[in-house]
Design a protein around this motif. Structure first.
Motif, PDB file in Angstrom:
ATOM      1  N   ASP A   1      48.180  26.322  39.947  1.00  0.00           N
ATOM      2  CA  ASP A   1      49.024  25.596  40.248  1.00  0.00           C
ATOM      3  C   ASP A   1      50.360  25.415  39.598  1.00  0.00           C
ATOM      4  N   LEU A   2      50.459  25.375  38.621  1.00  0.00           N
ATOM      5  CA  LEU A   2      52.350  25.569  38.213  1.00  0.00           C
ATOM      6  C   LEU A   2      53.136  26.742  38.843  1.00  0.00           C
ATOM      7  N   ALA A   3      52.587  28.065  39.007  1.00  0.00           N
ATOM      8  CA  ALA A   3      52.682  29.136  39.962  1.00  0.00           C
ATOM      9  C   ALA A   3      53.437  28.492  41.234  1.00  0.00           C
ATOM     10  N   ALA A   4      51.966  28.104  41.816  1.00  0.00           N
ATOM     11  CA  ALA A   4      51.917  27.513  43.067  1.00  0.00           C
ATOM     12  C   ALA A   4      53.750  26.633  43.481  1.00  0.00           C
ATOM     13  N   ALA A   5      53.399  25.934  42.272  1.00  0.00           N
ATOM     14  CA  ALA A   5      54.638  24.275  42.624  1.00  0.00           C
ATOM     15  C   ALA A   5      55.695  25.137  42.016  1.00  0.00           C
ATOM     16  N   ALA A   6      56.268  26.228  41.993  1.00  0.00           N
ATOM     17  CA  ALA A   6      57.032  27.056  41.135  1.00  0.00           C
ATOM     18  C   ALA A   6      57.764  27.818  42.181  1.00  0.00           C
ATOM     19  N   GLY A   7      56.355  27.989  43.226  1.00  0.00           N
ATOM     20  CA  GLY A   7      56.820  29.362  44.095  1.00  0.00           C
ATOM     21  C   GLY A   7      57.241  30.463  44.487  1.00  0.00           C
ATOM     22  N   ARG A   8      56.459  30.398  42.267  1.00  0.00           N
ATOM     23  CA  ARG A   8      55.905  31.673  42.478  1.00  0.00           C
ATOM     24  C   ARG A   8      54.326  32.470  43.204  1.00  0.00           C
ATOM     25  N   ARG A   9      54.046  33.316  42.973  1.00  0.00           N
ATOM     26  CA  ARG A   9      52.356  33.648  43.100  1.00  0.00           C
ATOM     27  C   ARG A   9      51.493  34.026  41.599  1.00  0.00           C
ATOM     28  N   PRO A  10      50.868  33.956  41.598  1.00  0.00           N
ATOM     29  CA  PRO A  10      50.046  33.796  40.617  1.00  0.00           C
ATOM     30  C   PRO A  10      49.423  35.616  40.017  1.00  0.00           C
ATOM     31  N   ILE A  11      49.460  35.680  39.310  1.00  0.00           N
ATOM     32  CA  ILE A  11      49.502  37.330  39.073  1.00  0.00           C
ATOM     33  C   ILE A  11      48.137  37.551  38.455  1.00  0.00           C
ATOM     34  N   ARG A  12      47.528  38.299  39.517  1.00  0.00           N
ATOM     35  CA  ARG A  12      46.322  38.540  40.121  1.00  0.00           C
ATOM     36  C   ARG A  12      46.168  40.128  39.236  1.00  0.00           C
ATOM     37  N   THR A  13      45.170  40.535  38.676  1.00  0.00           N
ATOM     38  CA  THR A  13      45.238  42.215  38.190  1.00  0.00           C
ATOM     39  C   THR A  13      43.943  42.814  38.744  1.00  0.00           C
ATOM     40  N   PHE A  14      44.195  43.990  39.178  1.00  0.00           N
ATOM     41  CA  PHE A  14      43.155  44.484  40.168  1.00  0.00           C
ATOM     42  C   PHE A  14      42.197  45.880  39.394  1.00  0.00           C
ATOM     43  N   LEU A  15      41.477  45.574  38.535  1.00  0.00           N
ATOM     44  CA  LEU A  15      40.746  47.177  38.173  1.00  0.00           C
ATOM     45  C   LEU A  15      40.285  47.476  39.110  1.00  0.00           C
ATOM     46  N   PRO A  16      40.747  48.690  39.329  1.00  0.00           N
ATOM     47  CA  PRO A  16      39.621  49.658  39.665  1.00  0.00           C
ATOM     48  C   PRO A  16      38.281  50.155  39.254  1.00  0.00           C
ATOM     49  N   VAL A  17      36.983  50.930  39.445  1.00  0.00           N
ATOM     50  CA  VAL A  17      36.337  51.241  39.285  1.00  0.00           C
ATOM     51  C   VAL A  17      35.621  52.447  39.828  1.00  0.00           C
ATOM     52  N   PHE A  18      35.798  53.972  39.404  1.00  0.00           N
ATOM     53  CA  PHE A  18      35.207  54.912  39.772  1.00  0.00           C
ATOM     54  C   PHE A  18      34.057  55.068  39.254  1.00  0.00           C
ATOM     55  N   SER A  19      32.877  55.749  40.164  1.00  0.00           N
ATOM     56  CA  SER A  19      31.975  56.927  40.009  1.00  0.00           C
ATOM     57  C   SER A  19      31.556  57.585  40.771  1.00  0.00           C
ATOM     58  N   ARG A  20      31.516  58.848  39.984  1.00  0.00           N
ATOM     59  CA  ARG A  20      31.402  60.178  40.392  1.00  0.00           C
ATOM     60  C   ARG A  20      29.818  60.177  41.273  1.00  0.00           C
ATOM     61  N   GLY A  21      29.469  59.207  41.802  1.00  0.00           N
ATOM     62  CA  GLY A  21      28.310  58.910  42.265  1.00  0.00           C
ATOM     63  C   GLY A  21      27.190  60.108  41.962  1.00  0.00           C
ATOM     64  N   LEU A  22      26.436  60.656  40.529  1.00  0.00           N
ATOM     65  CA  LEU A  22      25.544  61.214  40.404  1.00  0.00           C
ATOM     66  C   LEU A  22      24.285  60.365  40.344  1.00  0.00           C
TER      67      LEU A  22
END
Length: 74
Positions: A53-74
């Motif tokens: 809410d504070l980030a939105a009020a300041a006009g900043r985008r909230p920080i979002r972290t994307f952590l990909p998960v990979f699999s070899r499909g064994l």
């Protein structure tokens, strides 16, 4: 909600989290509110919501972290 009120609520939540308390008391516009959270994790989620809410009020985008998960499909 004004940024001052959000900062005051955030400070109260951080203080409660650091002390291990689950009951937080807010004073807003002459009104006293008391909230009891179920766990410290719930307090952390509330802090995150206030940060967004504070980030939105300041006009900043909230920080979002994307952590990909990979699999070899064994």
């Amino acid at each position: 909600m004004a940024a001052d009120e959000l900062n005051a609520k955030r400070a109260a939540l951080v203080a409660a989290r650091s002390s291990g308390e689950t009951r937080v008391i807010f004073h807003s516009g002459g009104t006293r509110r008391e909230i009891e959270y179920r766990s410290v994790a719930e307090i952390e989620r509330a802090i995150g919501a206030i940060d967004r809410d504070l980030a939105a009020a300041a006009g900043r985008r909230p920080i979002r972290t994307f952590l990909p998960v990979f699999s070899r499909g064994l």
